[in-house]
Design an enzyme around this catalytic site. Structure first.
Site, PDB file in Angstrom:
ATOM      1  N   ARG A  30       0.923  -1.393   0.201  1.00  0.00           N
ATOM      2  CA  ARG A  30      -0.296   0.303  -0.238  1.00  0.00           C
ATOM      3  C   ARG A  30       1.009   1.204   0.102  1.00  0.00           C
ATOM      4  O   ARG A  30       2.006   1.539   1.029  1.00  0.00           O
ATOM      5  CB  ARG A  30      -0.802   0.254   1.042  1.00  0.00           C
ATOM      6  CG  ARG A  30      -1.703   1.384   1.004  1.00  0.00           C
ATOM      7  CD  ARG A  30      -2.953   1.015   0.517  1.00  0.00           C
ATOM      8  NE  ARG A  30      -3.552   2.776   0.007  1.00  0.00           N
ATOM      9  CZ  ARG A  30      -4.439   2.291   0.096  1.00  0.00           C
ATOM     10  NH1 ARG A  30      -6.049   1.701   1.215  1.00  0.00           N
ATOM     11  NH2 ARG A  30      -5.403   3.944   0.338  1.00  0.00           N
ATOM     12  N   GLY A  31       0.993   1.728  -0.855  1.00  0.00           N
ATOM     13  CA  GLY A  31       1.778   3.204  -1.123  1.00  0.00           C
ATOM     14  C   GLY A  31       2.133   4.060  -0.372  1.00  0.00           C
ATOM     15  O   GLY A  31       3.012   4.399   0.593  1.00  0.00           O
ATOM     16  N   VAL A  32       0.753   4.637   0.640  1.00  0.00           N
ATOM     17  CA  VAL A  32       0.670   5.747   1.707  1.00  0.00           C
ATOM     18  C   VAL A  32       1.292   4.937   2.363  1.00  0.00           C
ATOM     19  O   VAL A  32       1.701   6.382   3.388  1.00  0.00           O
ATOM     20  CB  VAL A  32      -0.669   5.922   1.611  1.00  0.00           C
ATOM     21  CG1 VAL A  32      -1.444   6.846  -0.202  1.00  0.00           C
ATOM     22  CG2 VAL A  32      -1.704   4.872   2.097  1.00  0.00           C
ATOM     23  N   ASP A  33       1.149   3.899   2.613  1.00  0.00           N
ATOM     24  CA  ASP A  33       1.811   3.139   3.845  1.00  0.00           C
ATOM     25  C   ASP A  33       3.020   2.962   4.416  1.00  0.00           C
ATOM     26  O   ASP A  33       3.964   3.227   4.927  1.00  0.00           O
ATOM     27  CB  ASP A  33       1.510   1.822   4.121  1.00  0.00           C
ATOM     28  CG  ASP A  33       0.117   2.285   5.029  1.00  0.00           C
ATOM     29  OD1 ASP A  33      -0.605   3.225   5.216  1.00  0.00           O
ATOM     30  OD2 ASP A  33      -1.348   1.228   5.217  1.00  0.00           O
ATOM     31  N   THR A  34       3.988   2.077   2.271  1.00  0.00           N
ATOM     32  CA  THR A  34       5.076   0.950   3.014  1.00  0.00           C
ATOM     33  C   THR A  34       6.022   2.318   1.078  1.00  0.00           C
ATOM     34  O   THR A  34       7.739   0.716   1.247  1.00  0.00           O
ATOM     35  CB  THR A  34       5.201  -0.028   2.874  1.00  0.00           C
ATOM     36  OG1 THR A  34       4.020  -0.247   1.767  1.00  0.00           O
ATOM     37  CG2 THR A  34       4.197  -0.270   4.396  1.00  0.00           C
ATOM     38  N   LYS A  35       5.472   2.907   0.513  1.00  0.00           N
ATOM     39  CA  LYS A  35       6.195   2.812  -0.956  1.00  0.00           C
ATOM     40  C   LYS A  35       7.776   3.763  -0.500  1.00  0.00           C
ATOM     41  O   LYS A  35       8.806   3.363  -1.256  1.00  0.00           O
ATOM     42  CB  LYS A  35       5.697   4.059  -1.485  1.00  0.00           C
ATOM     43  CG  LYS A  35       6.287   4.327  -3.153  1.00  0.00           C
ATOM     44  CD  LYS A  35       6.031   4.339  -4.219  1.00  0.00           C
ATOM     45  CE  LYS A  35       3.768   4.292  -4.573  1.00  0.00           C
ATOM     46  NZ  LYS A  35       4.256   2.902  -4.876  1.00  0.00           N
ATOM     47  N   GLY A  63       1.926   5.775 -20.371  1.00  0.00           N
ATOM     48  CA  GLY A  63       1.173   5.304 -21.344  1.00  0.00           C
ATOM     49  C   GLY A  63       1.382   4.057 -20.525  1.00  0.00           C
ATOM     50  O   GLY A  63       0.517   2.744 -21.558  1.00  0.00           O
ATOM     51  N   GLU A  97      -4.223  -7.478  -6.434  1.00  0.00           N
ATOM     52  CA  GLU A  97      -2.677  -8.586  -6.762  1.00  0.00           C
ATOM     53  C   GLU A  97      -2.650  -9.439  -6.002  1.00  0.00           C
ATOM     54  O   GLU A  97      -2.065 -10.737  -5.828  1.00  0.00           O
ATOM     55  CB  GLU A  97      -1.740  -7.380  -6.516  1.00  0.00           C
ATOM     56  CG  GLU A  97      -1.469  -5.690  -7.485  1.00  0.00           C
ATOM     57  CD  GLU A  97      -1.136  -5.173  -6.831  1.00  0.00           C
ATOM     58  OE1 GLU A  97      -0.288  -4.781  -5.467  1.00  0.00           O
ATOM     59  OE2 GLU A  97      -0.516  -3.686  -7.368  1.00  0.00           O
TER      60      GLU A  97
END
Length: 196
Positions: A30-35, A63, A97
């Site tokens: 989850r990008g907002v948590d662990t990116k 693209g 995913e």
């Protein structure tokens, strides 16, 4: 050596080069948590070790079709790393995913970051998503809960340690898979030798 054997071996080498996965490891997070922490550090570590990996912001280009790119990367990878975090289950993409990993029987290495496995449950709006998707997601979450993984508490733990442990597990897993593939190929070659 017989020319047909030479051709067969040359074709096999060519097939290996062509079929080599574009990514061996898919990092689900989850990008907002662990990116900006575990996900990117693990991607960088695996890249430094020459292990082709997929991380959305590092791999995708403007693209690219989102689901096409992600789904084909998961289908082509050997191992998934699922970085579970407090808001992981709020994301359709994360759950999609994870469900695809489970459906394709990919080996998944869970990292439970600031969340316990027992806290994971599908928290998407029932009215917004199909019952089929919600069932797939719940099943995938249950699979992950019952898989041994790494735990990381960001208030106490050392980020470098969990990234090192995760990359070591990924390396061992890839080595084990390669050994198993070679053993399977050797048995197949013994059962069905190439005519000379």
């Amino acid at each position: 050596m017989n020319s047909s054997v030479v051709k067969a071996r040359a074709l096999e080498r060519l097939a290996k080069r062509v079929m080599k996965p574009k990514c061996e490891v898919f990092i689900n997070h989850r990008g907002v948590d662990t990116k900006r922490s575990i996900a990117t550090l693990l991607y960088d570590q695996l890249s430094w070790l020459n292990i082709p990996s997929f991380l959305d912001n590092k791999t995708m280009k403007p693209g690219d079709k989102l689901f096409d790119k992600i789904d084909s990367a998961i289908m082509g990878c050997k191992v998934g790393v699922a970085v579970f975090s407090p808001r992981y289950c709020d994301s359709y993409f994360c759950l999609h995913e994870l469900a695809l990993f489970a459906q394709t029987k990919k080996k998944v290495i869970p990292i439970f970051c600031d969340v316990k496995p027992s806290q994971l449950h599908v928290s998407l709006d029932n009215n917004q998503y199909s019952q089929e998707d919600l069932t797939r997601f719940a099943w995938a979450i249950e699979q992950a809960k019952n898989t041994v993984g790494l735990t990381f508490d960001s208030s106490k733990g050392n980020l470098a340690d969990v990234v090192r442990k995760a990359s070591n597990i990924v390396i061992r897993t890839l080595i084990e898979m390669e050994i198993k593939e070679k053993q399977t190929k050797r048995r197949r070659d013994q059962m069905f030798p190439v005519p000379t």
